[in-house]
Design a protein around this motif. Structure first.
Motif, PDB file in Angstrom:
ATOM      1  N   LYS A  82     -48.172   9.976 -43.320  1.00 50.53           N
ATOM      2  CA  LYS A  82     -48.155  11.115 -44.242  1.00 50.53           C
ATOM      3  C   LYS A  82     -48.486  10.644 -45.656  1.00 50.53           C
ATOM      4  CE  LYS A  82     -44.861  13.648 -41.364  1.00 50.53           C
ATOM      5  NZ  LYS A  82     -43.545  14.306 -41.288  1.00 50.53           N
ATOM      6  N   ASP A  83     -47.583  10.858 -46.604  1.00 50.60           N
ATOM      7  CA  ASP A  83     -47.868  10.499 -48.000  1.00 50.60           C
ATOM      8  C   ASP A  83     -47.198   9.201 -48.421  1.00 50.60           C
ATOM      9  OD1 ASP A  83     -45.242  11.367 -48.009  1.00 50.60           O
ATOM     10  OD2 ASP A  83     -45.424  12.518 -49.874  1.00 50.60           O
ATOM     11  N   LYS A  84     -46.897   8.329 -47.448  1.00 50.37           N
ATOM     12  CA  LYS A  84     -46.160   7.101 -47.745  1.00 50.37           C
ATOM     13  C   LYS A  84     -46.818   5.867 -47.111  1.00 50.37           C
ATOM     14  CE  LYS A  84     -41.609   9.345 -48.171  1.00 50.37           C
ATOM     15  NZ  LYS A  84     -42.146  10.702 -48.113  1.00 50.37           N
ATOM     16  N   ILE A  85     -46.557   4.719 -47.742  1.00 53.06           N
ATOM     17  CA  ILE A  85     -46.903   3.415 -47.195  1.00 53.06           C
ATOM     18  C   ILE A  85     -45.595   2.667 -46.969  1.00 53.06           C
ATOM     19  CG2 ILE A  85     -48.152   1.260 -47.528  1.00 53.06           C
ATOM     20  CD1 ILE A  85     -49.965   3.710 -47.294  1.00 53.06           C
ATOM     21  N   TYR A  86     -45.420   2.150 -45.752  1.00 53.49           N
ATOM     22  CA  TYR A  86     -44.170   1.506 -45.362  1.00 53.49           C
ATOM     23  C   TYR A  86     -44.373   0.016 -45.100  1.00 53.49           C
ATOM     24  CZ  TYR A  86     -42.225   6.172 -44.279  1.00 53.49           C
ATOM     25  OH  TYR A  86     -41.788   7.470 -44.334  1.00 53.49           O
ATOM     26  N   CYS A  87     -43.264  -0.719 -45.213  1.00 55.60           N
ATOM     27  CA  CYS A  87     -43.201  -2.102 -44.759  1.00 55.60           C
ATOM     28  C   CYS A  87     -42.021  -2.223 -43.804  1.00 55.60           C
ATOM     29  CB  CYS A  87     -43.019  -3.058 -45.936  1.00 55.60           C
ATOM     30  SG  CYS A  87     -42.687  -4.767 -45.435  1.00 55.60           S
ATOM     31  N   TYR A  88     -42.285  -2.718 -42.602  1.00 57.26           N
ATOM     32  CA  TYR A  88     -41.215  -2.968 -41.648  1.00 57.26           C
ATOM     33  C   TYR A  88     -41.015  -4.471 -41.529  1.00 57.26           C
ATOM     34  CZ  TYR A  88     -38.489  -3.186 -37.355  1.00 57.26           C
ATOM     35  OH  TYR A  88     -37.504  -3.456 -36.430  1.00 57.26           O
ATOM     36  N   ASN A  89     -39.853  -4.948 -41.970  1.00 60.76           N
ATOM     37  CA  ASN A  89     -39.517  -6.363 -41.899  1.00 60.76           C
ATOM     38  C   ASN A  89     -38.916  -6.661 -40.534  1.00 60.76           C
ATOM     39  OD1 ASN A  89     -37.693  -8.791 -42.148  1.00 60.76           O
ATOM     40  ND2 ASN A  89     -38.667  -8.841 -44.159  1.00 60.76           N
ATOM     41  N   MET A  90     -39.611  -7.475 -39.730  1.00 59.16           N
ATOM     42  CA  MET A  90     -39.174  -7.700 -38.357  1.00 59.16           C
ATOM     43  C   MET A  90     -37.974  -8.633 -38.256  1.00 59.16           C
ATOM     44  SD  MET A  90     -42.704  -7.650 -36.170  1.00 59.16           S
ATOM     45  CE  MET A  90     -43.664  -8.595 -37.336  1.00 59.16           C
ATOM     46  N   LYS A  91     -37.747  -9.461 -39.255  1.00 64.92           N
ATOM     47  CA  LYS A  91     -36.562 -10.317 -39.233  1.00 64.92           C
ATOM     48  C   LYS A  91     -35.302  -9.510 -39.528  1.00 64.92           C
ATOM     49  CE  LYS A  91     -38.632 -14.793 -40.345  1.00 64.92           C
ATOM     50  NZ  LYS A  91     -38.636 -15.944 -41.292  1.00 64.92           N
ATOM     51  N   GLN A  92     -35.417  -8.562 -40.442  1.00 64.44           N
ATOM     52  CA  GLN A  92     -34.264  -7.743 -40.833  1.00 64.44           C
ATOM     53  C   GLN A  92     -34.193  -6.421 -40.082  1.00 64.44           C
ATOM     54  OE1 GLN A  92     -34.608  -7.233 -45.078  1.00 64.44           O
ATOM     55  NE2 GLN A  92     -34.509  -9.433 -45.510  1.00 64.44           N
ATOM     56  N   ASN A  93     -35.259  -6.109 -39.296  1.00 66.07           N
ATOM     57  CA  ASN A  93     -35.345  -4.815 -38.601  1.00 66.07           C
ATOM     58  C   ASN A  93     -35.141  -3.662 -39.591  1.00 66.07           C
ATOM     59  OD1 ASN A  93     -35.747  -5.994 -36.047  1.00 66.07           O
ATOM     60  ND2 ASN A  93     -33.534  -6.290 -35.797  1.00 66.07           N
ATOM     61  N   LYS A  94     -35.870  -3.733 -40.684  1.00 64.33           N
ATOM     62  CA  LYS A  94     -35.663  -2.784 -41.774  1.00 64.33           C
ATOM     63  C   LYS A  94     -36.981  -2.193 -42.237  1.00 64.33           C
ATOM     64  CE  LYS A  94     -33.753  -2.526 -46.471  1.00 64.33           C
ATOM     65  NZ  LYS A  94     -33.138  -3.318 -47.585  1.00 64.33           N
ATOM     66  N   ASN A  95     -36.992  -0.861 -42.405  1.00 64.79           N
ATOM     67  CA  ASN A  95     -38.129  -0.135 -42.950  1.00 64.79           C
ATOM     68  C   ASN A  95     -37.933   0.109 -44.439  1.00 64.79           C
ATOM     69  OD1 ASN A  95     -40.475   0.617 -41.477  1.00 64.79           O
ATOM     70  ND2 ASN A  95     -39.196   1.805 -40.079  1.00 64.79           N
ATOM     71  N   THR A  96     -38.970  -0.143 -45.239  1.00 72.68           N
ATOM     72  CA  THR A  96     -38.921   0.101 -46.677  1.00 72.68           C
ATOM     73  C   THR A  96     -40.152   0.888 -47.094  1.00 72.68           C
ATOM     74  OG1 THR A  96     -37.768  -2.001 -47.027  1.00 72.68           O
ATOM     75  CG2 THR A  96     -38.772  -0.973 -48.949  1.00 72.68           C
ATOM     76  N   VAL A  97     -39.975   1.878 -47.948  1.00 76.62           N
ATOM     77  CA  VAL A  97     -41.098   2.637 -48.500  1.00 76.62           C
ATOM     78  C   VAL A  97     -41.652   1.878 -49.703  1.00 76.62           C
ATOM     79  CG1 VAL A  97     -41.845   4.780 -49.581  1.00 76.62           C
ATOM     80  CG2 VAL A  97     -40.182   4.843 -47.710  1.00 76.62           C
ATOM     81  N   LEU A  98     -42.930   1.509 -49.632  1.00 78.33           N
ATOM     82  CA  LEU A  98     -43.572   0.806 -50.742  1.00 78.33           C
ATOM     83  C   LEU A  98     -44.191   1.778 -51.733  1.00 78.33           C
ATOM     84  CD1 LEU A  98     -45.394  -2.085 -48.824  1.00 78.33           C
ATOM     85  CD2 LEU A  98     -43.098  -2.075 -49.811  1.00 78.33           C
ATOM     86  N   LEU A  99     -44.853   2.800 -51.212  1.00 75.67           N
ATOM     87  CA  LEU A  99     -45.486   3.819 -52.046  1.00 75.67           C
ATOM     88  C   LEU A  99     -45.219   5.182 -51.443  1.00 75.67           C
ATOM     89  CD1 LEU A  99     -49.013   2.195 -52.630  1.00 75.67           C
ATOM     90  CD2 LEU A  99     -47.247   2.509 -54.371  1.00 75.67           C
ATOM     91  N   ASP A 100     -45.007   6.168 -52.293  1.00 74.53           N
ATOM     92  CA  ASP A 100     -44.859   7.537 -51.790  1.00 74.53           C
ATOM     93  C   ASP A 100     -45.582   8.504 -52.715  1.00 74.53           C
ATOM     94  OD1 ASP A 100     -43.211   7.607 -53.978  1.00 74.53           O
ATOM     95  OD2 ASP A 100     -41.383   8.084 -52.886  1.00 74.53           O
ATOM     96  N   ASN A 101     -45.561   9.756 -52.337  1.00 73.67           N
ATOM     97  CA  ASN A 101     -46.239  10.820 -53.090  1.00 73.67           C
ATOM     98  C   ASN A 101     -47.752  10.590 -53.214  1.00 73.67           C
ATOM     99  OD1 ASN A 101     -43.833  12.317 -53.631  1.00 73.67           O
ATOM    100  ND2 ASN A 101     -43.329  10.822 -55.228  1.00 73.67           N
ATOM    101  N   LEU A 102     -48.359   9.980 -52.188  1.00 71.81           N
ATOM    102  CA  LEU A 102     -49.816   9.923 -52.158  1.00 71.81           C
ATOM    103  C   LEU A 102     -50.345  11.342 -51.958  1.00 71.81           C
ATOM    104  CD1 LEU A 102     -50.420   6.853 -49.791  1.00 71.81           C
ATOM    105  CD2 LEU A 102     -50.104   6.857 -52.261  1.00 71.81           C
TER     106      LEU A 102
END
Length: 435
Positions: A107-127
């Motif tokens: 959608k309007d976001k770019i995500y990073c999924y860290n496989m060591k931490q099993n964690k999703n982070t939003v890098l950019l939003d409101n594209l």
């Protein structure tokens, strides 16, 4: 009569057993339905069962990551497969891997999924991903992520062809740099460029820059979490990759014969995208102004510029101009020359389900033809192979130079089962005949 019935029963049993085993084999080992135009290339089926997949990437351990609309699946080198995560709110379009992280657009976001931490982070939003070309592509290069943002409209004017306007009435193309309008409006409702639906524009009107903007490529710095516009005036990107000397190569869709400002005569292109350059949209396409004889409006009359004081009166020409518009999709660059010459460009044309190669000059060559029901969603070059994802059929093909295993490896135990079934059937038939 009873003996005959027994014999017939045995024959039916044998036939059913053979059919069942053959059905299992066909299901687990689908036949490759790919036509190679170059005899120097060979094709194998790497994975099946990937129906509705949209993209893929590979890590340094040869693990494959398959992206679907709302999940990402891993296929490990040993064949084990499972979902890494799943979220019904996602609408994933593009994915790439870098240093134990999966980067993906939704959608309007770019995500990073860290496989060591099993964690999703939003890098950019409101594209500004709400219009005609709302799916961002991304590609990691070193410490940077290159991200495409498509145009909201065909040629910068919101019209009746933009069905999304019913849900987002005030949306329109936003510009990544300041622009000045000529005040040209279109149709009964005097619709203006870079304005919301049924809103006119004024001569000399300045539309201020907005980051991120439509019809652009932005770059995100992974190290310091900063981002900027890389290039703009790029209508919509269908594929992106890098050459051996770090040039960004993109397939770009041309303007179409639709909407309040229809354009006749445009085609798709392949560009070398350079930093800080304006590529002409919506007043130039393929390096040519829309006022040139190449283009016409729906009434056959010349088109007019909608911008004043263009950033350049000579935007870059493309590397390649295609034969049609709205048909070039994903692409990959053979940076090392593993399949063809160094930096040869492979691109997919959805009109004839063909992958072509382009070496920088001359006409493209047809390389791979897919069956009509196929729909290639992504191609990438990895480990000297052109990996081709058919998301419609659910197949991931591996195309290489030279002869490789063009048939899936057969489990030899299947032949043993078939042989034992036939022998058992023959013994039972003979036994019944002698009794």
């Amino acid at each position: 009569m009873k003996k005959l019935l027994k014999v017939l029963s045995m024959l039916v049993l044998i036939s059913a057993s053979v059919f069942a085993i053959q059905f299992y084999f066909d299901k687990t080992h689908p036949k490759i339905q790919v036509e190679l135009k170059d005899n120097a290339l060979s094709c194998s089926l790497k994975y099946s069962g990937l129906k509705n997949s949209v993209d893929f990437t590979v890590d340094e351990k040869n693990n494959y990551y398959i992206a679907y609309k709302n999940k990402i699946q891993i296929i490990k080198e040993n064949g084990k497969s499972y979902d890494i995560f799943k979220d019904p709110e996602l609408d994933i379009h593009s994915i790439d891997y870098f240093k134990n992280n999966l980067y993906y657009s939704s959608k309007d976001k770019i995500y990073c999924y860290n496989m060591k931490q099993n964690k999703n982070t939003v890098l950019l939003d409101n594209l500004p991903n709400y219009g005609d070309y709302k799916d961002s592509l991304l590609k990691v290069r070193g410490e940077y992520i290159y991200i495409s943002i498509g145009a909201a409209t065909n040629s910068a004017v919101v019209g009746d062809d933009n069905k999304w306007v019913k849900k987002n009435f005030y949306a329109h193309d936003v510009t990544p740099e300041d622009i000045t309008l000529r005040g040209i409006n279109f149709g009964k409702y005097k619709r203006g460029a870079f304005q919301s639906y049924n809103t006119n524009s004024l001569k000399g009107q300045i539309v201020p820059q907005h980051f991120p903007g439509n019809a652009s490529v932005i770059v995100y710095n992974i190290k310091n979490d900063s981002s900027e516009t890389f290039a703009w005036g790029i209508r919509n990107i269908g594929g992106m990759d890098f050459t051996s000397n770090n040039k960004l190569i993109c397939s770009v869709g041309g303007m179409e014969n639709r909407g309040s400002r229809p354009v006749i005569g445009d085609t798709d292109y392949i560009y070398d995208i350079e930093k800080s350059i304006w590529y002409g949209w919506p007043d130039y396409s393929g390096g040519d102004p829309v006022t040139s004889p190449k283009f016409k409006s729906v009434k056959g009359s010349p088109l007019q510029f909608i911008l004043d004081n263009h950033p350049s009166t000579n935007p870059p020409a493309p590397l390649y101009q295609h034969k049609s518009v709205g048909t070039i999709g994903t692409l990959a660059v053979d940076a090392n020359g593993d399949l063809k010459s160094r930096d040869c460009i492979f691109f997919y044309d959805n009109s004839d389900n063909m992958i072509y190669s382009f070496r920088g000059a001359g006409s493209p060559l047809a390389e791979v033809k897919f069956k009509d029901i196929s729909k290639i969603s992504s191609i990438k070059i990895y480990d000297k192979s052109l990996l081709t994802l058919d998301g419609e059929s659910g197949y991931l093909y591996s195309i290489k130079r030279g002869k490789i295993n063009v048939k899936p490896e057969v489990n030899k135990s299947i032949y043993l089962y078939l042989l034992l079934t036939v022998i058992l059937g023959i013994i039972l038939i003979l036994k019944n005949q002698n009794s």
